[in-house]
Motif scaffolding. Structure first.
Motif, PDB file in Angstrom:
ATOM      1  N   ALA A  31     -23.147  19.494  16.870  1.00  0.00           N
ATOM      2  CA  ALA A  31     -24.383  20.273  16.927  1.00  0.00           C
ATOM      3  C   ALA A  31     -24.597  21.077  15.647  1.00  0.00           C
ATOM      4  CB  ALA A  31     -24.368  21.205  18.138  1.00  0.00           C
ATOM      5  N   LYS A  32     -23.506  21.359  14.926  1.00  0.00           N
ATOM      6  CA  LYS A  32     -23.589  22.056  13.638  1.00  0.00           C
ATOM      7  C   LYS A  32     -23.686  21.064  12.475  1.00  0.00           C
ATOM      8  CE  LYS A  32     -20.553  25.771  15.265  1.00  0.00           C
ATOM      9  NZ  LYS A  32     -19.230  26.388  15.062  1.00  0.00           N
ATOM     10  N   ASN A  33     -23.892  19.785  12.799  1.00  0.00           N
ATOM     11  CA  ASN A  33     -23.972  18.712  11.802  1.00  0.00           C
ATOM     12  C   ASN A  33     -22.681  18.546  11.001  1.00  0.00           C
ATOM     13  OD1 ASN A  33     -26.610  17.873  12.432  1.00  0.00           O
ATOM     14  ND2 ASN A  33     -27.403  19.658  11.339  1.00  0.00           N
ATOM     15  N   LEU A  34     -21.553  18.789  11.644  1.00  0.00           N
ATOM     16  CA  LEU A  34     -20.256  18.580  11.013  1.00  0.00           C
ATOM     17  C   LEU A  34     -19.735  17.200  11.394  1.00  0.00           C
ATOM     18  CD1 LEU A  34     -18.704  22.090  11.741  1.00  0.00           C
ATOM     19  CD2 LEU A  34     -19.716  21.287   9.597  1.00  0.00           C
ATOM     20  N   GLU A  35     -19.043  16.561  10.459  1.00  0.00           N
ATOM     21  CA  GLU A  35     -18.481  15.238  10.737  1.00  0.00           C
ATOM     22  C   GLU A  35     -17.157  15.408  11.468  1.00  0.00           C
ATOM     23  OE1 GLU A  35     -17.293  11.054   8.557  1.00  0.00           O
ATOM     24  OE2 GLU A  35     -18.282  12.601   7.384  1.00  0.00           O
ATOM     25  N   VAL A  36     -17.101  14.887  12.680  1.00  0.00           N
ATOM     26  CA  VAL A  36     -15.916  15.033  13.519  1.00  0.00           C
ATOM     27  C   VAL A  36     -15.588  13.720  14.217  1.00  0.00           C
ATOM     28  CG1 VAL A  36     -16.079  17.526  13.921  1.00  0.00           C
ATOM     29  CG2 VAL A  36     -17.359  15.970  15.364  1.00  0.00           C
ATOM     30  N   VAL A  37     -14.312  13.591  14.556  1.00  0.00           N
ATOM     31  CA  VAL A  37     -13.811  12.422  15.258  1.00  0.00           C
ATOM     32  C   VAL A  37     -13.002  12.913  16.452  1.00  0.00           C
ATOM     33  CG1 VAL A  37     -12.246  10.444  15.091  1.00  0.00           C
ATOM     34  CG2 VAL A  37     -13.666  11.077  13.136  1.00  0.00           C
ATOM     35  N   GLN A  38     -13.259  12.329  17.619  1.00  0.00           N
ATOM     36  CA  GLN A  38     -12.455  12.680  18.784  1.00  0.00           C
ATOM     37  C   GLN A  38     -11.238  11.763  18.800  1.00  0.00           C
ATOM     38  OE1 GLN A  38     -14.527  12.843  22.510  1.00  0.00           O
ATOM     39  NE2 GLN A  38     -12.697  13.492  23.627  1.00  0.00           N
ATOM     40  N   SER A  39     -10.080  12.347  18.483  1.00  0.00           N
ATOM     41  CA  SER A  39      -8.845  11.578  18.380  1.00  0.00           C
ATOM     42  C   SER A  39      -7.663  12.531  18.389  1.00  0.00           C
ATOM     43  CB  SER A  39      -8.847  10.770  17.069  1.00  0.00           C
ATOM     44  OG  SER A  39      -7.623  10.087  16.896  1.00  0.00           O
ATOM     45  N   ASP A  40      -6.515  11.984  18.670  1.00  0.00           N
ATOM     46  CA  ASP A  40      -5.267  12.717  18.489  1.00  0.00           C
ATOM     47  C   ASP A  40      -5.025  12.849  16.982  1.00  0.00           C
ATOM     48  OD1 ASP A  40      -2.474  13.583  19.609  1.00  0.00           O
ATOM     49  OD2 ASP A  40      -2.073  12.168  17.977  1.00  0.00           O
ATOM     50  N   PHE A  41      -4.697  14.034  16.534  1.00  0.00           N
ATOM     51  CA  PHE A  41      -4.535  14.299  15.103  1.00  0.00           C
ATOM     52  C   PHE A  41      -3.463  13.405  14.473  1.00  0.00           C
ATOM     53  CE2 PHE A  41      -2.606  16.890  11.642  1.00  0.00           C
ATOM     54  CZ  PHE A  41      -3.692  16.922  10.798  1.00  0.00           C
ATOM     55  N   ILE A  42      -2.315  13.294  15.126  1.00  0.00           N
ATOM     56  CA  ILE A  42      -1.224  12.502  14.558  1.00  0.00           C
ATOM     57  C   ILE A  42      -1.631  11.031  14.481  1.00  0.00           C
ATOM     58  CG2 ILE A  42       1.179  11.760  14.841  1.00  0.00           C
ATOM     59  CD1 ILE A  42       1.676  14.481  16.214  1.00  0.00           C
TER      60      ILE A  42
END
Length: 173
Positions: A31-42
């Motif tokens: 919603a803030k126009n940030l690029e994000v991925v839903q995933s486990d970090f490792i």
């Protein structure tokens, strides 16, 4: 997380991607126009090609990991970083007595506190050539000289008010 670091990097013109497993924070960041991925970090770091990233940051992640998993993460971060890349990992500071005895345990998902020297050693063991410790978020800065002139007492009192968190900054050359 809430995307604060991601927002700062994006505003600075950096190509930055946030990674989190929480769908709610992912949607808030989108919603803030940030690029994000839903995933486990490792898992995300492990999927990156060798020498592909300029930086890897993990804010309050390492204290949630068993030590062998932490070593795996550090080795994978090193592998994924390009030459002159940096890895930054922030965690609660167990040198602070309030953090070590109370604050750390308010989050039941914390695995164990990690002393700064241990995290430095783990990063060096994982291949990083230079590792710095940056202590963050002091509780306050009392005038210990006004309380006592005994250095031993000053040292003990300082442990209650010192920085609550620290970060390592690990360099790949």
């Amino acid at each position: 997380g809430r995307g604060e670091l991601l927002d700062v990097l994006t505003r600075a013109g950096k190509n930055a991607i946030g990674v989190d497993t929480n769908a709610t924070v992912i949607e808030r960041c989108k919603a803030k126009n940030l690029e994000v991925v839903q995933s486990d970090f490792i898992e995300y770091v492990c999927q990156q090609p060798p020498n592909a990233l300029a930086a890897v940051t993990g804010i309050h992640i390492v204290e949630h990991l068993p030590f062998p998993v932490l070593l795996h993460l550090l080795k994978q971060a090193y592998r994924a970083l390009a030459s002159n890349g940096i890895a930054i990992f922030e965690t609660p500071n167990p040198e602070n007595l309030q953090t070590a005895t109370v604050g750390f345990y308010l989050d039941p998902s914390h695995y164990h506190p990690i002393p700064p020297n241990l995290l430095v050693l783990a990063a060096e063991f994982s291949g990083f050539s230079r590792v710095e410790v940056l202590r963050l978020h002091p509780v306050r800065t009392p005038d210990l000289n006004a309380i006592t002139d005994k250095q031993e007492i000053k040292d003990i009192l300082y442990r209650f008010d010192m920085e609550q968190d620290y970060a390592i900054i690990a360099y790949k050359t």
